[in-house]
Design an enzyme around this catalytic site. Structure first.
Site, PDB file in Angstrom:
ATOM      1  N   HIS A  78       9.629  -4.190   6.032  1.00 52.51           N
ATOM      2  CA  HIS A  78       8.857  -3.901   4.798  1.00 52.51           C
ATOM      3  C   HIS A  78       7.482  -4.332   5.043  1.00 52.51           C
ATOM      4  O   HIS A  78       7.000  -5.461   4.627  1.00 52.51           O
ATOM      5  CB  HIS A  78       9.533  -4.406   3.769  1.00 52.51           C
ATOM      6  CG  HIS A  78       8.940  -3.670   2.336  1.00 52.51           C
ATOM      7  ND1 HIS A  78       9.713  -3.722   1.065  1.00 52.51           N
ATOM      8  CD2 HIS A  78       7.765  -3.206   2.016  1.00 52.51           C
ATOM      9  CE1 HIS A  78       8.883  -3.188   0.275  1.00 52.51           C
ATOM     10  NE2 HIS A  78       7.817  -2.740   0.893  1.00 52.51           N
ATOM     11  N   ASN A 112       3.402   4.840   1.850  1.00 53.17           N
ATOM     12  CA  ASN A 112       2.249   5.072   0.955  1.00 53.17           C
ATOM     13  C   ASN A 112       1.016   5.030   1.466  1.00 53.17           C
ATOM     14  O   ASN A 112       0.268   4.151   0.898  1.00 53.17           O
ATOM     15  CB  ASN A 112       2.634   4.089  -0.239  1.00 53.17           C
ATOM     16  CG  ASN A 112       2.560   2.555  -0.152  1.00 53.17           C
ATOM     17  OD1 ASN A 112       2.908   2.173   1.141  1.00 53.17           O
ATOM     18  ND2 ASN A 112       2.007   1.736  -0.884  1.00 53.17           N
ATOM     19  N   HIS A 249      12.525  -5.432  -1.752  1.00 50.17           N
ATOM     20  CA  HIS A 249      12.169  -6.647  -2.641  1.00 50.17           C
ATOM     21  C   HIS A 249      12.691  -6.926  -4.178  1.00 50.17           C
ATOM     22  O   HIS A 249      12.043  -6.864  -5.178  1.00 50.17           O
ATOM     23  CB  HIS A 249      10.243  -6.437  -2.806  1.00 50.17           C
ATOM     24  CG  HIS A 249      10.143  -5.041  -3.663  1.00 50.17           C
ATOM     25  ND1 HIS A 249      10.767  -4.440  -4.402  1.00 50.17           N
ATOM     26  CD2 HIS A 249       9.081  -4.309  -2.938  1.00 50.17           C
ATOM     27  CE1 HIS A 249       9.979  -3.202  -4.628  1.00 50.17           C
ATOM     28  NE2 HIS A 249       9.164  -3.105  -3.551  1.00 50.17           N
ATOM     29  N   ASP A 322       7.075  -7.539   2.522  1.00 46.56           N
ATOM     30  CA  ASP A 322       6.405  -6.715   1.698  1.00 46.56           C
ATOM     31  C   ASP A 322       4.772  -6.960   1.944  1.00 46.56           C
ATOM     32  O   ASP A 322       4.079  -6.908   0.668  1.00 46.56           O
ATOM     33  CB  ASP A 322       6.644  -6.789   0.126  1.00 46.56           C
ATOM     34  CG  ASP A 322       6.109  -5.711  -0.726  1.00 46.56           C
ATOM     35  OD1 ASP A 322       5.738  -4.828  -0.197  1.00 46.56           O
ATOM     36  OD2 ASP A 322       6.236  -5.871  -1.911  1.00 46.56           O
ATOM     37  N   HIS A 326      -5.188  -5.695   0.573  1.00 53.22           N
ATOM     38  CA  HIS A 326      -5.996  -4.977  -0.467  1.00 53.22           C
ATOM     39  C   HIS A 326      -7.644  -5.567  -0.047  1.00 53.22           C
ATOM     40  O   HIS A 326      -7.494  -6.809   0.559  1.00 53.22           O
ATOM     41  CB  HIS A 326      -5.818  -5.327  -1.786  1.00 53.22           C
ATOM     42  CG  HIS A 326      -4.468  -4.605  -2.118  1.00 53.22           C
ATOM     43  ND1 HIS A 326      -4.474  -3.246  -2.205  1.00 53.22           N
ATOM     44  CD2 HIS A 326      -3.231  -4.969  -2.437  1.00 53.22           C
ATOM     45  CE1 HIS A 326      -3.286  -2.799  -2.810  1.00 53.22           C
ATOM     46  NE2 HIS A 326      -2.280  -3.907  -2.874  1.00 53.22           N
ATOM     47  N   PHE A 340      -1.628  -4.380  -7.162  1.00 49.54           N
ATOM     48  CA  PHE A 340      -0.468  -5.075  -6.834  1.00 49.54           C
ATOM     49  C   PHE A 340      -0.442  -5.538  -5.374  1.00 49.54           C
ATOM     50  O   PHE A 340      -0.891  -4.574  -4.553  1.00 49.54           O
ATOM     51  CB  PHE A 340       0.994  -4.472  -7.483  1.00 49.54           C
ATOM     52  CG  PHE A 340       1.104  -4.431  -8.769  1.00 49.54           C
ATOM     53  CD1 PHE A 340       1.181  -5.474  -9.656  1.00 49.54           C
ATOM     54  CD2 PHE A 340       0.836  -3.040  -9.459  1.00 49.54           C
ATOM     55  CE1 PHE A 340       1.612  -5.303 -10.925  1.00 49.54           C
ATOM     56  CE2 PHE A 340       1.211  -3.057 -10.672  1.00 49.54           C
ATOM     57  CZ  PHE A 340       1.609  -4.002 -11.517  1.00 49.54           C
TER      58      PHE A 340
END
Length: 445
Positions: A78, A112, A249, A322, A326, A340
């Protein structure tokens, strides 16, 4: 300790034989822990044992692994590598560099992106780019629905044929029960894996865990019921379908209990947990530091204890980061407006040691199992083992290496890490992918 580190450039024409000597071979796929040597030839595990050079001939390179564990290459199912669309945050190349620097030889990247990985061309792009970069094995996860909009199933069959390792709309859950039921039925036909981001949208919209801290800070909360409702719904839908179903998660106590009960009932369900949900609570958000903002959010101490117990008793099958990069300017926004997510690949191993091994919750065999053999089993990869003839994906871990987490020294593009400055113990010191050394860490000279 000062150290030197380097990513090894890809050279497909150069594949020397390697003898890893004097290490403790730790292979959960065979429940094997013993002081032995490992011989690598032609990208495969040639032998595990003693006096290997005498039996098999001299190796081109001998690596002294004294004081280290020699394990199957770590696997993270992930991660978010942002390419295509947000290459300023991470690319497949920089993500793969971060992976090998953290000891990971194989990762599965979420869909995504912009555009989403919802067709065979996008899946093919990720596979080819991974091969071009030549560092970690990067396997794409295809979207469940077109554009991840939750309305119409994506090109699941063709993506599966092109190499999509699993399917998820990660970042959002599939809200429509009818669409989810169709996805479960369709993927069950060819034994594909659904990885669900469990969040009921009617209860979403908050910035952090719903509780006393969110009320004190004046921030909208995300209640744990948002996660639990979708897990319960999907387990009910899948009870007679029997599709392979994976909860991403996991973060709350009752979610763990739902998975535990489903497993007792014989359902084909697995679950993962991330480092931050084992080490941090919503109390960390009191300073409005957006590096502590993630989805699902940091929850209560009770939830943390339940997640740890879920790891201990086998309810939770996998440790997964995860990893979500950013830009700095995005994370510098006010807490409620910042995105997030946090990064995790380059410090995950040490954090898992701190959360699980050091307190005595699990031993090293269990830890490595959760990061190698188990994730390989869940996504149906022929990896996660040091069995003779297996792909030579190997991680060398120094369990005594003390270091300070410093995101400024990370290979990934982003720096949104809540663990900066933490003193930790244990680190991958070498990562070998397909029989080729891709990452080395040693004392500075």
């Amino acid at each position: 300790m000062l150290y030197s580190a380097r990513i090894i450039p890809h050279d497909p024409a150069n594949m020397p034989s390697i003898l890893i000597a004097n290490g403790t071979v730790l292979d959960p796929s065979r429940i094997f822990e013993r002081r032995m040597d490992v011989l690598i030839r032609d990208g495969k595990i040639a032998a595990v044992g003693h006096d290997l050079e005498w039996q098999h001939g001299r190796a081109d390179r001998v690596i002294d692994a004294r004081g280290c564990y020699v394990t199957p290459g770590l696997i993270d199912i992930h991660v978010h590598f942002r390419e295509p669309g947000d290459e300023e945050e991470e690319t497949i190349a920089t993500g793969a560099m971060a992976a090998v620097a953290g000891g990971f030889t194989t990762v599965c990247c979420m869909p995504n992106t912009k555009p989403a990985l919802d067709n065979e061309a996008q899946i093919e792009f990720v596979r080819r780019e991974s091969e071009r970069v030549g560092l970690a094995n990067v396997y794409p996860v295809g979207a469940i629905t077109k554009g991840r909009e939750g309305k119409e199933l994506a090109e699941i069959g063709s993506m599966h044929q092109r190499g999509a390792i699993a399917f998820s709309d990660d970042g959002v859950g599939v809200a429509d029960a009818s669409v989810m039921r169709k996805a479960l039925q369709y993927m069950g036909m060819f034994d594909a894996l659904i990885m669900q981001h469990c969040e009921e949208p009617a209860l979403s919209g908050g910035s952090m865990h719903s509780g006393l801290v969110s009320t004190t800070l004046g921030l909208n909360g995300l209640p744990p019921e948002a996660e639990q409702l979708m897990i319960a719904r999907d387990l009910l839908l899948n009870r007679t379908i029997g599709c392979r179903y994976h909860v991403q998660h996991i973060s709350s106590a009752w979610s763990v209990e739902l998975i535990r009960q489903a497993k007792r009932d014989g359902q084909r369900v697995t679950a993962e947990v991330s480092p931050h949900h084992l080490l941090l609570t919503d109390e960390a958000c009191r300073g409005y530091d957006t590096n502590f903002k993630m989805n699902p959010p940091l929850r209560s101490e009770t939830d943390v204890k339940a997640c740890i117990e879920g790891v201990v008793d086998g309810t939770i099958d996998i440790l997964a980061t995860d990893h979500a990069p950013h830009r700095a300017e995005e994370k510098e926004l006010e807490f409620q407006y910042a995105p997030f997510g946090i990064i995790g690949l380059e410090c995950a191993l040490a954090l898992y040691i701190k959360a699980l091994v050091t307190p005595g919750h699990i031993d090293w065999m269990k830890l490595v199992d959760l990061m190698t053999a188990q994730p390989a089993r869940v996504v149906n990869l022929n990896k996660g083992t040091l069995q003779e003839g297996a792909d030579a994906d190997v991680t060398l871990i120094d369990p005594a290496w003390r270091w300070t987490i410093d995101p400024k020294r990370f290979y990934g593009k982003s720096r949104n890490c809540p663990f900066a400055g933490w003193e930790v113990t244990g680190r991958a010191v070498m990562t070998i992918v397909g029989g080729v050394v891709k990452w080395e860490l040693g004392p500075e000279v």
